[in-house]
Structures are given as structure tokens and as C-alpha cells.
Design an enzyme around this catalytic site. Structure first.
Site, PDB file in Angstrom:
ATOM      1  CB  CYS A  18      -0.884   0.002   1.244  1.00 28.22           C
ATOM      2  SG  CYS A  18       0.085   0.054   2.773  1.00 28.22           S
ATOM      3  CG  HIS A  47       3.965  -5.822  11.542  1.00 28.14           C
ATOM      4  ND1 HIS A  47       2.806  -5.431  12.161  1.00 28.14           N
ATOM      5  CD2 HIS A  47       4.968  -5.444  12.376  1.00 28.14           C
ATOM      6  CE1 HIS A  47       3.098  -4.852  13.317  1.00 28.14           C
ATOM      7  NE2 HIS A  47       4.397  -4.842  13.464  1.00 28.14           N
ATOM      8  CD  GLU A 132      -3.005   1.452  13.139  1.00 25.70           C
ATOM      9  OE1 GLU A 132      -4.096   2.067  13.105  1.00 25.70           O
ATOM     10  OE2 GLU A 132      -2.700   0.582  12.302  1.00 25.70           O
ATOM     11  CB  CYS A 200      -6.037   2.354   5.596  1.00 25.61           C
ATOM     12  SG  CYS A 200      -5.263   0.923   4.879  1.00 25.61           S
ATOM     13  CB  SER A 228       1.180  -8.775   8.467  1.00 30.20           C
ATOM     14  OG  SER A 228       0.281  -8.102   7.618  1.00 30.20           O
ATOM     15  CB  SER A 273       3.739  -5.091   4.999  1.00 26.36           C
ATOM     16  OG  SER A 273       3.074  -6.168   5.617  1.00 26.36           O
TER      17      SER A 273
END
Length: 322
Positions: A18, A47, A132, A200, A228, A273
Site C-alpha cells: 500500500c 510487518h 499501532e 484504511c 501482519s 506489506s
């Protein structure tokens, strides 16, 4: 004569990197070019095992906390974001800090600060212990309480039921988050929603294409690491949407041929990722196993990009000028 069903791969798109991950990885690569090795990175930049080992080979040193970084060195903060106290610690140690936090995570931080300043109770939907969540909670620890899925709702207590808002981690399952919100609203009818979606675009898009291909798939493979969040959610979403089985793999060699024994259609995607080269290797392995026919299923085109962190861009510009 009975015709043998055609073995095929449904390759999901969007998949892989992303904009926030791309920016974070580029930040480490550009910092290494500009300042030279070693460059210290607090926590895994993203991750993904392969990304981390590749950057280590180029001279990045991954640490858990700022105190492991020699005073006066350069440190990069990961894409997942950090609490304000981490910036303070970096200043105390005279570290040159480059913040590679994804701008979409930064947006949630700003929301948390704004609602805390207005004295709201903030219900942060997310997974306990995820970097996060730790970073966002650190913006207003006295106002934020974590709600880890629908089962976390019963434990929620607020000071004023008319002054409460929910925010979320950016990489959650959309469906599970909405289920949590619905349950919260039963308990707190005046619960307010964030001004814009916190989950997101990339997380939503990767889950959406999973839902589209899953009903046609005997097996879904998602390339991604166990830590992840968005990759783990993709497997869950696929199985919930009708895939007979789902597996999370870091590398092509982890595919167990037994998974594919009775399969005719394999779905393949990768977490936000994951570099595309890992998907290419999985496709090559699937071809060896008889799944050479690949059909790409595209639900949306992603065009978003983010510019590099200001502090890095400034130094790159100065270096170019000299």
C-alpha cells in the site's frame, strides 16, 4: 470420458504494497543512501519478514526501543506510528528522528487528540499489543480505552454516554469492526463515529477482492507474515466469504502440496506489506504443482502515493544542492 476440471489461480488485485508501506520502506532505503549505514529503525518498519531481512542486509538495524540507539544517531519510526513519549525520548537522547508513520495512521492520531481535547471518552477498536494501537493510545491515554472485538464491548464503561466516540486501528476486518460498533451502539446509543473511515483504503480493498473470489476458491493463499494484522484478517475474510480453506504463508516453499490435493481453484493475494516478488515466487511454485493458468481479478485501481517524510526530503534536497 470425464473431463478433468481445469486447475487455475485467481490472482487478486489490489494486493501487496500500500502507499504507506511503500513510503516507509523507501524512507529506510533513502536514509541508508543519504546518511550511510547503520540506520536504526525502532520496531519492524513494516510487518514483513522478507522486507526486514532485506533492509538488515543493506545496513538497517532494528531495535525495540530508543535507548538501544547510540546517542546522536539517526532513528526511523515505523509505519505503525508511535506515542508522543517516543518522540520525547528521541529528543532526550539527541537522536535524529525520521517519522515514517503512515499518514492514514497519523490521521487517527489527530482524531484522538482532537476528541481528547474536547473531553470525550474514546473507544479505540483494535488488537491489544499491536504497535499501532499502542501509538494511538499514547496520544491520550487517560481518554482512550481499547475494545478488542465484539467480545470486548461488555467491559466498556464511560463517564458520559453522550460524549463518546469510536476510532479504530487501520488494519482491521471491516465486517468485524462494524459488528463491534453495532454492539457498542446497543450499549451506548449516542456513540459518535469518526469523521471519516479509520480502516484504511488498502485494507478495505484487499478484503473486498477476497470476498469476491473466495466463493469460487477451494484454497486461498495469502502471502504475509503472522504479525501482519491486515494479512491475518485477509485469510479470515476469505474463509468467512466461502473459501474452503485459507492459509497465510511468508514464502513459496511453505505451500503444503496436501492443501491442493483436491483443489481446482486456488485464490492468491498478499498483504499490504508484501513485495510483489514474493507473489511471483508463489505463482511459480503453484505452476510446478499444476496450477499454471492464472486469471487476475481486479476490483479497483489504486493510485494513491505518499511523499517521503519532510525531515528526510529536506536533507535529500540539501545533499542534491551541494
Amino acid at each position: 470420458m470425464i473431463e478433468t476440471p481445469r486447475k487455475r489461480v485467481l490472482l487478486a488485485k489490489p494486493r501487496g504494497y500500500c502507499a504507506g508501506v511503500d513510503r516507509a520502506v523507501q524512507t529506510v532505503e533513502e536514509a541508508l543512501k543519504l546518511y550511510g549505514a547503520p540506520i536504526y529503525v525502532r520496531k519492524e518498519i513494516v510487518h514483513n519478514k522478507h522486507v526486514v531481512t532485506t533492509l538488515q542486509a543493506k545496513g538497517a538495524i532494528f531495535v525495540e526501543e530508543n535507548e538501544e540507539v547510540p546517542e546522536g544517531s539517526t532513528v526511523i519510526f515505523s509505519a505503525h506510528g508511535v506515542a508522543p513519549v517516543v518522540h520525547d525520548q528521541a529528543r532526550e537522547r539527541n537522536l535524529k528522528a525520521i517519522d515514517a508513520t503512515c499518514p492514514l495512521v497519523t490521521k487517527v492520531h489527530h482524531e484522538a487528540k482532537r476528541f481528547a481535547a474536547e473531553d470525550y471518552d474514546i473507544l479505540l477498536i483494535g488488537h491489544e499489543g499491536h504497535e499501532e494501537v499502542i501509538g494511538t493510545s499514547g496520544e491520550a491515554p487517560e481518554h482512550i480505552q481499547l475494545v478488542d472485538g465484539p467480545e470486548g464491548v461488555d467491559a466498556v464503561t464511560v463517564r458520559d454516554p453522550s460524549k463518546v466516540v469510536w476510532l479504530s486501528q487501520t488494519t482491521l476486518s471491516v465486517d468485524e469492526t462494524m459488528e463491534t460498533v453495532a454492539k457498542l451502539k446497543e450499549k451506548l446509543p449516542l456513540l459518535q463515529s469518526p469523521p471519516s473511515d479509520d480502516i484504511c483504503y488498502a485494507t478495505q480493498n484487499r478484503q473486498q477482492v477476497m470476498k469476491q473470489i473466495a466463493p469460487d476458491c477451494d484454497v486461498i493463499l495469502v502471502v504475509g507474515s503472522r504479525n501482519s494484522s491486515n494479512s491475518v484478517r485477509m485469510v479470515e475474510v476469505a474463509v468467512n466469504a466461502g473459501a474452503r480453506q485459507g492459509h497465510l504463508i511468508d514464502f513459496a516453499h511453505e505451500i503444503d502440496p496436501a492443501w491442493l490435493a483436491d483443489a481446482t481453484t486456488v485464490g492468491l493475494s498478499s498483504g499490504a506489506s508484501v513485495p510483489e516478488e514474493l507473489v511471483t515466487e508463489v505463482l511459480a511454485r503453484l505452476a510446478e504443482l499444476g496450477f499454471a493458468d492464472v486469471e487476475e481479478v481486479v476490483t479497483v485501481q489504486e493510485r494513491l502515493t505518499f511523499s517521503l517524510p519532510q525531515e528526510l526530503k529536506r536533507d535529500m534536497k540539501a545533499a542534491a544542492a551541494s
